[in-house]
Scaffold this motif. Structure first.
Motif, mmCIF file in Angstrom:
data_model
loop_
_atom_site.group_PDB
_atom_site.id
_atom_site.type_symbol
_atom_site.label_atom_id
_atom_site.label_comp_id
_atom_site.label_asym_id
_atom_site.label_seq_id
_atom_site.Cartn_x
_atom_site.Cartn_y
_atom_site.Cartn_z
ATOM 1 N N GLU A 150 0.812 -1.222 0.000
ATOM 2 C CA GLU A 150 0.000 0.000 0.000
ATOM 3 C C GLU A 150 0.841 1.265 0.000
ATOM 4 O O GLU A 150 0.296 2.370 -0.066
ATOM 5 N N ALA A 151 2.167 1.117 0.096
ATOM 6 C CA ALA A 151 3.048 2.284 0.037
ATOM 7 C C ALA A 151 3.073 2.838 -1.386
ATOM 8 O O ALA A 151 3.050 2.078 -2.362
ATOM 9 N N VAL A 152 3.120 4.150 -1.510
ATOM 10 C CA VAL A 152 3.176 4.795 -2.821
ATOM 11 C C VAL A 152 4.604 4.711 -3.339
ATOM 12 O O VAL A 152 5.542 5.225 -2.728
ATOM 13 N N THR A 153 4.777 4.049 -4.465
ATOM 14 C CA THR A 153 6.114 3.908 -5.042
ATOM 15 C C THR A 153 6.496 5.181 -5.789
ATOM 16 O O THR A 153 5.647 6.030 -6.110
ATOM 17 N N LEU A 154 7.773 5.293 -6.120
ATOM 18 C CA LEU A 154 8.246 6.482 -6.824
ATOM 19 C C LEU A 154 7.624 6.574 -8.217
ATOM 20 O O LEU A 154 7.258 7.666 -8.661
ATOM 21 N N VAL A 155 7.497 5.443 -8.906
ATOM 22 C CA VAL A 155 6.891 5.502 -10.241
ATOM 23 C C VAL A 155 5.442 5.962 -10.154
ATOM 24 O O VAL A 155 4.966 6.736 -11.007
ATOM 25 N N GLU A 156 4.729 5.552 -9.111
ATOM 26 C CA GLU A 156 3.347 6.009 -8.940
ATOM 27 C C GLU A 156 3.302 7.507 -8.658
ATOM 28 O O GLU A 156 2.457 8.234 -9.201
ATOM 29 N N GLY A 157 4.208 7.970 -7.800
ATOM 30 C CA GLY A 157 4.235 9.389 -7.477
ATOM 31 C C GLY A 157 4.591 10.253 -8.673
ATOM 32 O O GLY A 157 3.977 11.307 -8.907
ATOM 33 N N MET A 158 5.570 9.810 -9.470
ATOM 34 C CA MET A 158 5.987 10.600 -10.635
ATOM 35 C C MET A 158 4.946 10.549 -11.737
ATOM 36 O O MET A 158 4.688 11.552 -12.420
ATOM 37 N N ASN A 159 4.322 9.408 -11.938
ATOM 38 C CA ASN A 159 3.267 9.320 -12.951
ATOM 39 C C ASN A 159 2.094 10.231 -12.621
ATOM 40 O O ASN A 159 1.458 10.801 -13.518
ATOM 41 N N TYR A 194 14.009 6.524 4.143
ATOM 42 C CA TYR A 194 12.807 5.716 3.931
ATOM 43 C C TYR A 194 11.640 6.620 4.297
ATOM 44 O O TYR A 194 11.371 6.851 5.479
ATOM 45 N N PRO A 195 10.923 7.162 3.301
ATOM 46 C CA PRO A 195 9.956 8.230 3.591
ATOM 47 C C PRO A 195 8.625 7.765 4.138
ATOM 48 O O PRO A 195 7.832 8.588 4.582
ATOM 49 N N GLY A 196 8.323 6.446 4.056
ATOM 50 C CA GLY A 196 7.079 5.966 4.623
ATOM 51 C C GLY A 196 5.986 5.721 3.598
ATOM 52 O O GLY A 196 6.225 5.630 2.387
ATOM 53 N N SER A 197 4.756 5.653 4.077
ATOM 54 C CA SER A 197 3.608 5.249 3.259
ATOM 55 C C SER A 197 3.388 6.141 2.047
ATOM 56 O O SER A 197 2.902 5.687 1.009
ATOM 57 N N GLN A 198 3.722 7.404 2.160
ATOM 58 C CA GLN A 198 3.494 8.369 1.076
ATOM 59 C C GLN A 198 4.786 8.707 0.335
ATOM 60 O O GLN A 198 4.913 9.773 -0.274
ATOM 61 N N ALA A 199 5.724 7.788 0.339
ATOM 62 C CA ALA A 199 7.053 8.027 -0.209
ATOM 63 C C ALA A 199 7.021 8.592 -1.623
ATOM 64 O O ALA A 199 7.613 9.646 -1.914
ATOM 65 N N GLY A 200 6.360 7.900 -2.533
ATOM 66 C CA GLY A 200 6.383 8.302 -3.934
ATOM 67 C C GLY A 200 5.808 9.684 -4.166
ATOM 68 O O GLY A 200 6.346 10.472 -4.958
ATOM 69 N N HIS A 201 4.716 9.999 -3.489
ATOM 70 C CA HIS A 201 4.116 11.328 -3.646
ATOM 71 C C HIS A 201 5.051 12.411 -3.102
ATOM 72 O O HIS A 201 5.226 13.461 -3.735
#
Length: 734
Positions: free
Chosen positions: A425-434, A539-546
């Motif tokens: 359920e953690a936001v990945t970097l690809v999800e955040g950048m997309n 390690y930024p946590g659950s909202q890492a990617g965003h």
């Protein structure tokens, strides 16, 4: 169903007189209160009966389990209700269990790891993160969290630096207070959304030799008081309910059996009357340390030292009774330990409501809710540190970007001690950048390599997407298992395969941004000189990617500042800003070329110092001013400076005040952080920053352990990091 609908045993009520209750208890019932067992020992628990291996040797009887005092690793509202109800049906006197767990940087909503939170320098958000963690944990049935960890850290080889807030005693103490306040509030009895805090690890666990976990610590009393004890004391001053012993020795005696440390200092000098708990197995480990011949002697030394709860060994249960019979242990020591345990249960309201806030319906509403995720994202943004930027960041949305690396699409962004969090359920970097690029260009993604291995196909895929891109974003770092407990590393560079990936992509001549996901300061050779920009995301946590995408695209401006120095090389370690000078320092007016304190092959200074961090804004500092050149015990001085944002975007600068005592009774650090201000400035805006410096802030521990200041010369420094060199000279007159 809500816990109001559960029937509580009639024999539980919060008006219980705990001293009278102790008088009704048998010796075996008292001793059982002093043992803490893991969840699978308890009837009704998920995984019940799964304890295997070395734990089998505990020799725990069913009767002991029915009379035990606390549970390790218990969470989940319905599970807690089931276990507590079953326990109370077996317990003769209706004494409820304490449910304890490691809620270190979030429960289900995972915040950045503590080292990252430290880099935010934001006490309000740190407190808020602990408050949210407590709220989610409490509704899920947890009563006590094993946090905060406030060990001062100077050696990045030690895996547990990820759990600390850095190398400075003043800053650590501020975070210690913030975390305790967030976890507990000031009314545990009536505020059911909070949990009791347990500060750890007492004491000086972070000073383990060679950064090797569980290893020897050898410090003078003065050095321990000066650097390592302030953050523990700050937690207790904030009302922290519990203390956990450290695994290490202190002055030749393991902390768990150290009467001088626990009885004299913690109990008598500091007046702590809360619960003292061992770390996992630490009582029995007194045997391996070499101060106990067997479990009986281990129990004797631990109870004499003041350890109230033995975690996951059975020395107390198996031997305290016979020690009492032989008059080697006064039963009054056992009674006082039980009294402290029952007092906390009463303060938490467990005699009136043994399930406290555990509520399966409310649990679904609160845990991992949108409001909590917003705070997690905000704190993650503020915790990242921009280490390098040669005009590459922020990115624009119309450029073709290749996202490459083992962390490009990885959910391993929560870090250690996030056991109730979900990588899925953690936001990945690809999800955040997309999410940022929606409606603009398509992000090209390739793994490039694993954390420590690569295939030829991975190399080729990475080169292919990079060739078609304007900019490369490399997401690199350490697997979370490479950090935390039992994760010491002698080589603190990125794994070789990732350095090789950098070299392969560098050969293409494309601009390259590196985002690091890791839990310790790294030796950045092979990264720092090759990348055009480096963002330390930890390690930024659950909202890492965003959060990381917010920073990469400039929707947020980096404001994090390092609270642990990044070494130039592991050969410098430990390297920290508040070190002592030597009689032959580099740079002194009469310094020789060779015969000074130096390395012949590397600089003395770290690659990146404590307090360092870049911004998309450009801040300028005026010449600092003193209100007076003399200070007295009753008349402080004021120090002021003007900070201006000459950049084009709003940003936050952290203005830091350092002081050096030029002549002490014992040697003093070359700089010591005394205060700081975080100031947000719009483009073109200026702010006048003023600090008040008092005589109390100049006190330190002398050779006889008195805590006082010395008259004489001092130098103050105000700037954006510990490397600031502008001097403001003043004198203290006494």
């Amino acid at each position: 169903m809500s816990n109001e609908n559960h029937q509580f045993p009639d024999k539980t009520n919060n008006r219980v007189n705990v001293k009278e209750l102790i008088e009704q208890m048998t010796l075996d019932e008292k001793i059982a209160q002093l043992i803490q067992l893991a969840v699978p020992f308890y009837e009704g628990a998920v995984g019940e009966g799964l304890i295997t291996g070395p734990i089998d040797s505990l020799g725990i009887t069913e009767e002991t389990v029915h009379n035990s005092g606390s549970v390790l690793g218990m969470a989940g509202a319905q599970d807690v209700i089931n276990v507590q109800r079953t326990h109370l049906s077996h317990n003769r006197l209706g004494i409820p269990l304490l449910m304890m767990a490691d809620i270190v940087h979030g429960f289900k909503t995972i915040f950045p790891v503590p080292l990252a939170i430290g880099c935010s320098w934001d006490m309000d958000l740190a407190e808020k993160s602990a408050e949210i963690a407590a709220k989610e944990a409490s509704v899920s049935g947890v009563h006590v969290t094993y946090a905060p960890m406030v060990d001062l850290v100077r050696d990045p080889r030690w895996g547990r630096v990820v759990e600390a807030t850095g190398e400075d005693p003043y800053l650590n103490a501020q975070f210690s207070r913030a975390f305790v306040k967030g976890f507990q509030s000031d009314d545990l009895t009536n505020n059911l959304d909070r949990v009791a805090a347990c500060v750890k690890h007492f004491a000086a666990y972070g000073a383990a030799e060679a950064g090797r976990d569980y290893n020897t610590v050898d410090l003078s009393d003065r050095q321990m008081r000066e650097f390592y004890l302030p953050a523990y004391k700050a937690a207790l001053d904030e009302g922290c309910e519990m203390v956990m012993t450290s695994f290490n020795t202190v002055d030749g005696i393991p902390a768990t059996g150290n009467s001088k440390l626990m009885r004299k200092l913690l109990r008598e000098e500091w007046g702590f009357d809360g619960i003292l708990i061992s770390d996992w197995g630490a009582v029995r480990e007194l045997i391996a340390h070499g101060i106990a011949a067997d479990e009986s002697e281990a129990a004797l030394k631990a109870i004499n030292a003041g350890v109230d709860i033995e975690m996951m060994t059975s020395c107390y249960v198996n031997h305290l009774s016979e020690l009492v019979e032989r008059n080697e242990v006064d039963v009054a020591l056992i009674d006082e330990a039980v009294l402290r345990i029952l007092n906390l249960k009463k303060k938490l309201g467990l005699f009136e409501n043994p399930y406290r806030a555990a509520d399966p319906i409310r649990e679904q509403e609160i845990v991992f809710c949108e409001d909590h995720l917003k705070v997690a994202r905000s704190l993650a943004v503020k915790s990242c540190v921009l280490l390098k930027n040669e005009g590459m960041l922020p990115l624009t949305r119309n450029q073709r970007i290749a996202l490459i690396g083992p962390f490009a699409n990885s959910g391993d962004v929560l870090g250690p001690w996030s056991w109730t969090g979900s990588k899925d359920e953690a936001v990945t970097l690809v999800e955040g950048m997309n999410a940022k690029l929606s409606g603009y260009v398509t992000l090209s993604v390739a793994e490039g390599c694993g954390i420590e291995t690569a295939t030829e196909q991975q190399w080729q895929e990475a080169l292919a997407v990079a060739l078609d891109a304007d900019t490369i974003v490399l997401a690199l770092g350490e697997h979370s298992d490479m950090n935390g407990e039992a994760a010491s590393r002698s080589n603190i560079q990125l794994p070789h395969v990732q350095l090789e990936l950098i070299q392969k992509l560098k050969s293409l001549g494309k601009p390259m941004v590196v985002v690091l996901f890791n839990g310790r300061p790294l030796d950045l050779h092979g990264v720092y000189e090759e990348a055009d920009a480096i963002l330390e995301a930890w390690y930024p946590g659950s909202q890492a990617g965003h959060a990381v995408a917010d920073l990469l695209f400039g929707d947020e401006n980096p404001s994090g500042r390092l609270t642990m120095s990044f070494p130039y090389s592991v050969g410098q370690v430990p390297v920290y800003y508040n070190a002592y000078n030597t009689g032959r320092p580099q740079g002194a007016p009469d310094a020789q070329v060779r015969y000074v304190s130096q390395f012949l092959d590397i600089p003395n200074e770290p690659l990146l110092p404590f307090g360092f961090g870049l911004s998309y804004s450009k801040f300028e500092f005026s010449e600092a001013q003193l209100s007076a050149t003399t200070m007295t015990e009753t008349e402080p001085i004021k120090l002021s400076i003007t900070v201006s944002n000459k950049g084009s975007v709003t940003g936050v600068e952290t203005v830091q005040l350092y002081v050096r005592d030029m002549s002490g009774e014992v040697v003093r650090p070359v700089k010591e952080l005394k205060d700081f201000r975080r100031v947000e400035l719009q483009s073109g805006e200026s702010a006048d920053i003023e600090f008040t410096l008092t005589e109390q802030q100049l006190r330190y521990y002398h050779s006889d352990l008195t805590h006082e200041s010395d008259a004489g010369a001092f130098v103050a420094f105000i700037g954006p990091s510990s490397s600031v060199n502008t001097e403001l000279k003043f004198n203290l007159i006494k």
